[in-house]
Motif scaffolding. Structure first.
Motif, PDB file in Angstrom:
ATOM      1  N   ALA A  76       2.193  23.406  43.034  1.00  0.00           N
ATOM      2  CA  ALA A  76       1.199  23.204  44.245  1.00  0.00           C
ATOM      3  C   ALA A  76       0.534  21.973  43.861  1.00  0.00           C
ATOM      4  CB  ALA A  76       0.481  24.475  44.500  1.00  0.00           C
ATOM      5  N   ALA A  77      -0.117  21.821  42.831  1.00  0.00           N
ATOM      6  CA  ALA A  77      -0.910  20.577  42.542  1.00  0.00           C
ATOM      7  C   ALA A  77      -0.225  19.387  42.889  1.00  0.00           C
ATOM      8  CB  ALA A  77      -1.399  20.835  41.062  1.00  0.00           C
ATOM      9  N   ALA A  78       1.037  19.291  42.353  1.00  0.00           N
ATOM     10  CA  ALA A  78       1.834  17.997  42.576  1.00  0.00           C
ATOM     11  C   ALA A  78       2.128  17.831  43.853  1.00  0.00           C
ATOM     12  CB  ALA A  78       3.169  17.982  41.578  1.00  0.00           C
ATOM     13  N   LEU A  79       2.341  18.928  44.581  1.00  0.00           N
ATOM     14  CA  LEU A  79       3.036  18.845  46.039  1.00  0.00           C
ATOM     15  C   LEU A  79       1.718  18.078  46.873  1.00  0.00           C
ATOM     16  CD1 LEU A  79       4.769  22.392  46.592  1.00  0.00           C
ATOM     17  CD2 LEU A  79       5.796  19.957  46.876  1.00  0.00           C
ATOM     18  N   GLU A  80       0.273  18.850  46.574  1.00  0.00           N
ATOM     19  CA  GLU A  80      -0.664  18.539  47.364  1.00  0.00           C
ATOM     20  C   GLU A  80      -1.029  16.778  46.952  1.00  0.00           C
ATOM     21  OE1 GLU A  80      -5.092  20.219  48.206  1.00  0.00           O
ATOM     22  OE2 GLU A  80      -4.217  20.561  46.081  1.00  0.00           O
ATOM     23  N   GLN A  81      -0.437  16.412  45.826  1.00  0.00           N
ATOM     24  CA  GLN A  81      -0.741  15.035  45.551  1.00  0.00           C
ATOM     25  C   GLN A  81       0.068  13.977  46.131  1.00  0.00           C
ATOM     26  OE1 GLN A  81      -0.481  14.110  41.404  1.00  0.00           O
ATOM     27  NE2 GLN A  81      -1.405  12.040  41.633  1.00  0.00           N
ATOM     28  N   GLN A  82       1.408  14.523  46.380  1.00  0.00           N
ATOM     29  CA  GLN A  82       2.393  13.748  46.933  1.00  0.00           C
ATOM     30  C   GLN A  82       2.267  13.757  48.394  1.00  0.00           C
ATOM     31  OE1 GLN A  82       6.732  14.625  45.581  1.00  0.00           O
ATOM     32  NE2 GLN A  82       5.792  16.090  44.326  1.00  0.00           N
ATOM     33  N   ILE A  83       1.694  15.015  49.018  1.00  0.00           N
ATOM     34  CA  ILE A  83       1.618  14.872  50.498  1.00  0.00           C
ATOM     35  C   ILE A  83       0.459  14.168  50.923  1.00  0.00           C
ATOM     36  CG2 ILE A  83       1.035  16.497  52.459  1.00  0.00           C
ATOM     37  CD1 ILE A  83       2.575  18.810  50.959  1.00  0.00           C
TER      38      ILE A  83
END
Length: 273
Positions: free
Chosen positions: A39-46
């Motif tokens: 989830a943390a990586a997704l948030e950073q990418q988005i």
């Protein structure tokens, strides 16, 4: 924009085509699979600026954790990321495209997709599954068989009309993924020759067929039973309109009348509008 497409319909390719046809085509195209577990990586990418002035394509958007869906809904509503007390924040200047593989209303009812996020995507595009596009199968085979042959390093084969009819009648539950796999099997099976009905029957795992009058005892009976079932289904889809059914089957109307009589289907006496 929102894309609703079953697995195997290549929603990312559709999203890219929309990007390349739009006003932001000169900007970046960033594709993110929201089903990834980090989830943390997704948030950073988005919320990075990688897609600034371009397109952000979010496939499996219903896979985002609830808090991340809520934040994304707010950012899309406000057009900026993390505004401070004065209301100023980083502009979120992207075209967002979301894709889901199931009916969004069901996902909302099940609590896996937030309604306030889904409503941010006002324009909806539904991609029809291949089982609803049987008339397009010959064209799709023609488009994809070259890639399958190149991958196998074999000549591109021809397909008999009967083989294409059978391929058009398959349910294609995994859509393009399954069609590509089938073509890869067939091009290796015939090595540059013609793909016949027998090749499809020999090399493709077909679902069990419920025969109306007992199981056929040989290939000829199986072919006749298949033709009877398939032509009856096409006639039903076109509500008995012989001209439309003949066009869908790729044959002359007079030949369809003859085939209908040979198969004992009976010629439709009425035509519904």
């Amino acid at each position: 924009m929102a894309i609703v497409a079953e697995p195997g319909l290549d929603a990312p390719a559709v999203a890219r085509a929309i990007h390349e046809a739009g006003a932001r085509r000169d900007g970046p195209f960033v594709l993110i699979d929201c089903a990834l577990p980090d989830a943390a990586a997704l948030e950073q990418q988005i919320f990075s600026t990688a897609a600034r002035r371009g397109t952000l394509a979010l496939v499996n958007v219903d896979g985002l954790p609830g808090p991340l869906q809520a934040r994304l809904a707010r950012v899309l509503r406000d057009g900026q990321i993390d505004p401070d007390a004065s209301g100023a924040g980083t502009a979120f200047d992207v075209r967002a495209i979301a894709a889901v593989s199931s009916e969004p209303d069901d996902a909302i009812q099940e609590g896996v997709l937030r309604r306030d996020l889904w409503t941010r995507f006002s324009l909806r595009l539904d991609l029809p599954p291949l089982r609803q596009r049987s008339a397009d199968i010959p064209m799709l085979v023609g488009c994809l068989v070259g890639d399958a042959a190149d991958s196998a390093r074999v000549p591109v084969p021809r397909f008999s009309r009967e083989a294409l009819i059978l391929l058009g009648a398959l349910p294609w539950r995994r859509n393009f993924d399954e069609l590509r796999e089938v073509l890869e099997v067939l091009v290796r099976a015939v090595i540059g020759g013609a793909v016949r009905l027998e090749d499809v029957l020999d090399h493709v795992a077909l679902e069990p067929v419920v025969w109306s009058q007992g199981s056929p005892t040989n290939l000829r009976e199986a072919r006749l039973s298949f033709e009877r079932h398939y032509i009856a289904r096409v006639l039903s889809r076109h509500r008995g309109r012989m001209e439309d059914a003949a066009r869908s089957l790729g044959m002359q109307r007079t030949n369809l009348y003859r085939k209908v009589r040979q198969l004992g289907l009976g010629v439709p006496r009425t035509r519904q509008p």
